[in-house]
Scaffold this motif. Structure first.
Motif, PDB file in Angstrom:
ATOM      1  N   ARG A 159     -42.350 -92.684  20.528  1.00  0.00           N
ATOM      2  CA  ARG A 159     -41.823 -92.581  19.040  1.00  0.00           C
ATOM      3  C   ARG A 159     -40.341 -92.942  19.053  1.00  0.00           C
ATOM      4  NH1 ARG A 159     -46.035 -93.516  18.320  1.00  0.00           N
ATOM      5  NH2 ARG A 159     -47.668 -92.366  16.910  1.00  0.00           N
ATOM      6  N   LEU A 160     -39.683 -93.809  18.422  1.00  0.00           N
ATOM      7  CA  LEU A 160     -38.230 -93.959  18.144  1.00  0.00           C
ATOM      8  C   LEU A 160     -37.882 -93.567  16.632  1.00  0.00           C
ATOM      9  CD1 LEU A 160     -38.177 -97.792  19.525  1.00  0.00           C
ATOM     10  CD2 LEU A 160     -36.690 -95.830  20.377  1.00  0.00           C
ATOM     11  N   THR A 162     -35.429 -92.835  13.913  1.00  0.00           N
ATOM     12  CA  THR A 162     -33.834 -93.543  13.579  1.00  0.00           C
ATOM     13  C   THR A 162     -33.612 -92.363  12.233  1.00  0.00           C
ATOM     14  OG1 THR A 162     -34.938 -94.950  11.944  1.00  0.00           O
ATOM     15  CG2 THR A 162     -34.185 -95.528  14.185  1.00  0.00           C
ATOM     16  N   ARG A 168     -33.566 -98.388  11.862  1.00  0.00           N
ATOM     17  CA  ARG A 168     -34.755 -98.897  12.046  1.00  0.00           C
ATOM     18  C   ARG A 168     -34.965-100.435  11.990  1.00  0.00           C
ATOM     19  NH1 ARG A 168     -38.574 -97.462   7.359  1.00  0.00           N
ATOM     20  NH2 ARG A 168     -37.156 -99.267   6.657  1.00  0.00           N
ATOM     21  N   ILE A 172     -35.977-103.011  14.911  1.00  0.00           N
ATOM     22  CA  ILE A 172     -37.145-103.983  14.959  1.00  0.00           C
ATOM     23  C   ILE A 172     -36.706-105.533  14.986  1.00  0.00           C
ATOM     24  CG2 ILE A 172     -38.948-104.919  13.396  1.00  0.00           C
ATOM     25  CD1 ILE A 172     -38.988-101.882  12.315  1.00  0.00           C
ATOM     26  N   ARG A 181     -44.030 -97.883  16.408  1.00  0.00           N
ATOM     27  CA  ARG A 181     -43.246 -96.748  17.056  1.00  0.00           C
ATOM     28  C   ARG A 181     -42.121 -96.048  16.287  1.00  0.00           C
ATOM     29  NH1 ARG A 181     -42.821 -98.951  23.476  1.00  0.00           N
ATOM     30  NH2 ARG A 181     -44.724 -99.907  23.477  1.00  0.00           N
ATOM     31  N   TYR A 182     -41.546 -96.595  15.064  1.00  0.00           N
ATOM     32  CA  TYR A 182     -40.499 -96.082  14.720  1.00  0.00           C
ATOM     33  C   TYR A 182     -40.740 -94.944  13.333  1.00  0.00           C
ATOM     34  CZ  TYR A 182     -37.172 -99.491  16.424  1.00  0.00           C
ATOM     35  OH  TYR A 182     -36.422-100.182  17.330  1.00  0.00           O
ATOM     36  N   ARG A 183     -40.070 -94.036  13.318  1.00  0.00           N
ATOM     37  CA  ARG A 183     -40.079 -93.001  12.256  1.00  0.00           C
ATOM     38  C   ARG A 183     -38.537 -92.872  11.800  1.00  0.00           C
ATOM     39  NH1 ARG A 183     -44.075 -88.990  11.959  1.00  0.00           N
ATOM     40  NH2 ARG A 183     -45.478 -90.529  12.983  1.00  0.00           N
TER      41      ARG A 183
END
Length: 398
Positions: A159-160, A162, A168, A172, A181-183
């Motif tokens: 998980r990335l 930001t 974010r 991307i 993978r982003y949160r």
């Protein structure tokens, strides 16, 4: 501290390692220490790995129940030979600590830590982007190198996280990891710590040497290129040319201090501009301010802006990265372009002369710092993310 506990239905405690390059007096570092101290101790054991020599080292050592490693081989400057050796040492340390999940912060630790995590046998890897390692101030070849390193590290990351939607979206767009993978988890503060009785204001101002008629403009920032402290000095000189009631100070220190001091002398600011150095009494300093000024060229989500807003101080800030996600121009503060000290000066003068606008910005800003920016929610959300990865098997690494 023993090893993580195992029960018949599975692990009931997980060992989490936060890895950060150095514990300077900054938002990313302070939030990392808060996480290490406040993770749910019923579910997690906390380990911290950081480069030695930071202002907050003593704070780290004082965290109850945490295993803290302040190591000499995790350093900010790039050095291929020492960085390669540091990578091996970090991997061994994480393996010896039997870490279940590695959470990295900052540029250097973010790259080395994620490569080391895979070697260590950690089951999950999280990285928080407090602001990307690349920025528009870097030479193009160096910027491309950092983007390539971030892409490679993202393939080793579950998980990335930001602290702003802007970071974010930028990640991307540049092919750093995949969208799933982003949160986005906003960097948090404890708003109650900055909401002080207004009666404290005059006491603090007297202690700092300000008169009731002074309009005090403060900055909380490290004196490094990212924060553009020379723009603060130029804005101060420009603003005082039309509004002599204005007085300025910067609380912070860093490599650019000699240049800041020289420029203040050259521009004839005298005692209207002060450098206070590193300060730990931030809530008091905010009470002394009429206007908070931040001239950063790039940011993640500036913690100092959140602090100022929670304290009810009108904000002037550059419209970079995550800052416009919390400062709404003309509502919770005034936004100006980066690298334009004359625009910052005009915004400061506008607030100094318009008491009604300053009051409206203060009121709206305090209302904006709600649960979404509360550090307690940030820790709860991270705890939930860790459990999702460790118990739900949602790894998305390549």
């Amino acid at each position: 501290m023993g090893l993580p506990e195992i029960s018949a239905v599975g692990r009931t405690k997980y060992r989490i390692a936060h890895v950060i390059t150095r514990l300077e007096l900054g938002g990313a570092q302070q939030n990392t220490l808060h996480c290490v101290a406040e993770h749910d101790r019923e579910r997690f054991e906390a380990v911290l790995v950081a480069g030695a020599g930071g202002v907050l080292d003593a704070d780290a050592r004082a965290i109850p129940g945490a295993r803290v490693h302040l190591v000499p081989w995790l350093k900010h400057p790039i050095s291929p030979a020492s960085d390669l050796a540091g990578l091996g040492r970090l991997g061994r340390l994480l393996r010896e600590e039997r870490i279940d999940l590695v959470h990295t912060h900052s540029s250097k630790a973010g790259i080395l830590g994620r490569f080391a995590a895979r070697r260590s046998g950690a089951r999950a890897v999280v990285h928080t982007v407090h602001g990307w390692s690349f920025n528009d101030m870097q030479p193009a070849p160096l910027r491309r190198l950092y983007v390539a390193l971030e892409r490679a590290a993202a393939r080793r990351t579950d998980r990335l996280v930001t602290v702003s939607r802007r970071d974010r979206d930028r990640g991307i767009a540049l092919g750093i990891g995949t969208p799933e993978r982003y949160r986005v988890l906003h960097s948090g503060i404890d708003p109650d710590r900055y909401r002080r009785p207004r009666g404290l204001r005059e006491t603090v101002r007297r202690r700092l040497g300000y008169a009731p008629e002074d309009v005090v403009v403060g900055t909380l920032a490290c004196l490094k290129p990212q924060k553009a402290p020379l723009d603060v000095v130029r804005a101060a000189a420009e603003a005082r040319g039309s509004e002599p009631r204005l007085k300025f100070f910067i609380a912070g220190d860093g490599d650019l201090r000699p240049e800041v001091e020289r420029l203040a002398v050259e521009l004839g600011l005298g005692d209207a501009f002060r450098l206070l150095g590193w300060r730990r009494d931030v809530p008091d300093l905010l009470q002394a301010m009429d206007v908070f000024l931040l001239t950063s060229r790039f940011e993640g989500l500036p913690r100092a802006v959140l602090q100022a807003m929670a304290a009810g101080v009108a904000v002037v800030a550059t419209a970079v990265d995550g800052t416009p996600e919390v400062v709404e121009d003309g509502v919770t503060g005034l936004l100006v372009p980066p690298g334009r000290p004359e625009a910052a000066a005009a915004a400061v003068v506008r607030l100094a002369r318009d008491d009604a606008l300053r009051h409206r910005c203060r009121e709206a800003a305090q209302g904006r710092i709600d649960d979404a920016f509360d550090i307690r929610r940030m820790v709860r959300d991270l705890d939930a993310l860790y459990l999702e990865l460790l118990e739900g098997g949602h790894s998305s690494r390549d």
